[in-house]
Design a protein around this motif. Structure first.
Motif, PDB file in Angstrom:
ATOM      1  N   HIS A  22       0.353  -1.136   0.516  1.00 34.40           N
ATOM      2  CA  HIS A  22       0.320   0.104  -0.174  1.00 34.40           C
ATOM      3  C   HIS A  22       0.481   1.008   0.221  1.00 34.40           C
ATOM      4  O   HIS A  22       0.646   1.994  -1.001  1.00 34.40           O
ATOM      5  N   LYS A  27      -1.062   3.858  -1.317  1.00 35.15           N
ATOM      6  CA  LYS A  27      -2.513   3.781  -1.908  1.00 35.15           C
ATOM      7  C   LYS A  27      -2.489   4.832   0.006  1.00 35.15           C
ATOM      8  O   LYS A  27      -3.431   4.779   0.720  1.00 35.15           O
ATOM      9  N   TRP A  46      -6.466   5.395  -0.046  1.00 33.70           N
ATOM     10  CA  TRP A  46      -7.512   5.889  -0.821  1.00 33.70           C
ATOM     11  C   TRP A  46      -7.612   4.351  -1.574  1.00 33.70           C
ATOM     12  O   TRP A  46      -6.597   3.664  -1.968  1.00 33.70           O
ATOM     13  N   ASP A  47      -8.793   4.079  -1.755  1.00 37.18           N
ATOM     14  CA  ASP A  47     -10.114   3.687  -1.623  1.00 37.18           C
ATOM     15  C   ASP A  47     -10.446   4.120  -2.988  1.00 37.18           C
ATOM     16  O   ASP A  47     -11.390   4.874  -3.191  1.00 37.18           O
ATOM     17  N   SER A  48     -10.163   2.957  -4.172  1.00 42.20           N
ATOM     18  CA  SER A  48     -10.579   3.318  -5.195  1.00 42.20           C
ATOM     19  C   SER A  48     -12.555   2.538  -5.472  1.00 42.20           C
ATOM     20  O   SER A  48     -13.003   3.519  -6.098  1.00 42.20           O
ATOM     21  N   LYS A 159      -6.683  11.810  -6.510  1.00 42.47           N
ATOM     22  CA  LYS A 159      -5.502  11.175  -5.484  1.00 42.47           C
ATOM     23  C   LYS A 159      -4.532  12.527  -6.008  1.00 42.47           C
ATOM     24  O   LYS A 159      -4.408  12.800  -6.489  1.00 42.47           O
ATOM     25  N   TYR A 163       0.575  10.519  -5.290  1.00 43.76           N
ATOM     26  CA  TYR A 163      -0.930   9.326  -5.461  1.00 43.76           C
ATOM     27  C   TYR A 163       0.178   8.367  -6.649  1.00 43.76           C
ATOM     28  O   TYR A 163       0.294   7.251  -5.876  1.00 43.76           O
TER      29      TYR A 163
END
Length: 194
Positions: A22, A27, A46-48, A159, A163
């Motif tokens: 991560h 992330k 960071w959660d897509s 982002k 990122y």
């Protein structure tokens, strides 16, 4: 004993490798949050898959784990934000609005995977800096439950700086896109320079 030791080693390696992945992939984002002039730093994932947005303006919402903002609030307001209180956000809205109207508390509808939708209590911060990008008056959704893998927050918005995997190449000496060095690729190991 040898089998148990080997199994424990493999499990620990898998856990640390996932966490390191991560970080390498960018992330994990540094977050600075300001409420009522008080600041707190923590890390967000960071959660897509996080598409939670404010219904009023369509801006991304930062989802916070329990206990993240309590130290930034007056004591009376922090006492309201218990696990049982956050599980029933409709009952918590009016008392929180009376205690700290500056937070502009509101209810935010959500839909989760495999579960029915519901409501989250959301408040507004003074500002938040996520991954190097500043967001004024960002909406914060307060989760009643811990977030996966013990993260403090989930972010599904833009982002922030640093990122993207290719942007991370700019941070490594001799590996920048500008210098013509090789790009970074997912699932490939890179060693820190000395």
């Amino acid at each position: 004993l040898l089998l148990v030791s080997t199994g424990a080693y493999l499990m620990i390696r898998l856990i640390f490798r996932g966490s390191a992945g991560h970080g390498i992939q960018g992330k994990l984002l540094d977050v600075t949050l300001c409420i009522n002039g008080r600041q707190r730093n923590f890390t967000a994932l960071w959660d897509s898959g996080n598409s939670l947005r404010s219904p009023l303006d369509g801006k991304s919402v930062l989802v916070l784990a329990p206990g993240i903002i309590e130290e930034l609030l007056p004591k009376a307001a922090a006492k309201l934000l218990t696990h049982s209180g956050l599980e029933h956000p409709t009952e918590l809205l009016i008392p929180l609005l009376a205690e700290v109207p500056g937070l502009r508390p509101r209810l935010l509808p959500y839909q989760s995977v495999g579960k029915r939708g519901g409501m989250l209590l959301a408040v507004c911060c003074d500002w938040a800096e996520i991954g190097g990008k500043r967001h004024e008056k960002l909406l914060l959704a307060l989760s009643p439950n811990a977030l996966g893998d013990g993260y403090s927050a989930l972010w599904g918005g833009e982002k922030g700086g640093g990122y993207e995997i290719l942007e991370m190449a700019d941070r490594l000496p001799g590996k920048t896109k500008a210098s013509g060095g090789p790009a970074l690729y997912w699932r490939k190991r890179y060693f820190a320079s000395t």
